[in-house]
Motif scaffolding. Structure first.
Motif, PDB file in Angstrom:
ATOM      1  N   ASN A  31       0.809  -1.099   0.105  1.00 27.42           N
ATOM      2  CA  ASN A  31      -0.059  -0.232  -0.060  1.00 27.42           C
ATOM      3  C   ASN A  31       0.871   1.311  -0.062  1.00 27.42           C
ATOM      4  N   ARG A  32       1.975   1.197   0.785  1.00 32.39           N
ATOM      5  CA  ARG A  32       2.747   2.580   0.720  1.00 32.39           C
ATOM      6  C   ARG A  32       3.404   2.717  -0.406  1.00 32.39           C
ATOM      7  N   SER A  61      -8.768   4.674   4.477  1.00 33.79           N
ATOM      8  CA  SER A  61      -8.142   4.485   5.629  1.00 33.79           C
ATOM      9  C   SER A  61      -6.450   4.120   5.435  1.00 33.79           C
ATOM     10  N   GLY A  62      -6.254   3.321   4.513  1.00 35.24           N
ATOM     11  CA  GLY A  62      -4.957   2.874   4.014  1.00 35.24           C
ATOM     12  C   GLY A  62      -4.199   4.093   3.546  1.00 35.24           C
ATOM     13  N   PHE A  64      -4.933   7.392   4.059  1.00 43.60           N
ATOM     14  CA  PHE A  64      -4.496   8.111   4.931  1.00 43.60           C
ATOM     15  C   PHE A  64      -3.339   7.901   6.031  1.00 43.60           C
ATOM     16  N   ARG A  65      -3.215   6.545   6.405  1.00 40.80           N
ATOM     17  CA  ARG A  65      -2.257   6.009   7.153  1.00 40.80           C
ATOM     18  C   ARG A  65      -0.792   6.120   6.521  1.00 40.80           C
ATOM     19  N   ALA A  66      -0.819   5.832   5.407  1.00 36.15           N
ATOM     20  CA  ALA A  66       0.478   6.009   4.546  1.00 36.15           C
ATOM     21  C   ALA A  66       0.772   7.400   4.355  1.00 36.15           C
ATOM     22  N   THR A  68      -0.012   9.924   6.502  1.00 35.27           N
ATOM     23  CA  THR A  68       0.419  10.569   7.958  1.00 35.27           C
ATOM     24  C   THR A  68       1.836   9.500   8.029  1.00 35.27           C
ATOM     25  N   LEU A  69       2.104   8.769   7.855  1.00 39.70           N
ATOM     26  CA  LEU A  69       3.605   7.884   8.126  1.00 39.70           C
ATOM     27  C   LEU A  69       4.314   8.792   7.185  1.00 39.70           C
ATOM     28  N   GLU A  72       5.284  12.049   8.721  1.00 38.77           N
ATOM     29  CA  GLU A  72       5.921  11.974  10.063  1.00 38.77           C
ATOM     30  C   GLU A  72       7.625  11.785   9.632  1.00 38.77           C
TER      31      GLU A  72
END
Length: 149
Positions: A31-32, A61-62, A64-66, A68-69, A72
């Protein structure tokens, strides 16, 4: 490897994505890699909704999580262009912990797209004593060439 050239010319191979993620301390999941590749292939910063439309194999959601990471780990930076949606863009530089590229963006008031203006100098803005600036947003608004025709 020159990641700016990879992103600029959209010559992104899976191995390049894996290497770029690893250089930022991000484990390269499928996904990333998909999200990173979509950002690299894009000619402009994208919203979460735009990425969701492009990436039918990854849920919201996948994505968005990628993102966000990636943020960071200083792999992407965000742009608040006044449209109400946060836009994501790969950082042009990939060295150190401060990859929040400082460049001007253009928001088209007609088509609501945002473009990078890499060749435009960022103005220096001073703040009064006692204030500490931590970030700045440089947005120019108007009509893009495509909408102006």
């Amino acid at each position: 490897m020159n990641y700016e050239i990879i992103c600029t010319f959209a010559l992104v191979k899976q191995e390049d994505c894996v290497e770029l993620l690893a250089s930022h301390g991000v484990r390269p999941t499928s996904n990333r890699i998909i999200v990173l590749r979509a950002l690299a292939l894009s000619a402009r910063p994208l919203t979460l909704a735009e990425l969701e439309e492009k990436l039918l194999s990854v849920d919201k959601s996948g994505i968005f999580r990628a993102l966000t990471l990636f943020r960071e780990h200083h792999l992407v930076h965000t742009i608040e262009d006044g449209s109400g949606a946060l836009r994501y863009e790969l950082c042009h530089g990939h060295g150190g912990d401060d990859d929040d590229d400082l460049h001007v963006h253009f928001f088209c008031e007609n088509c609501h797209r945002t473009f990078c203006l890499d060749g435009v100098s960022v103005p220096q803005v001073g703040v009064p004593p006692g204030f500490v600036a931590t970030s700045a947003s440089h947005i120019v608004k108007g009509i893009c060439p495509e909408c102006g025709q």
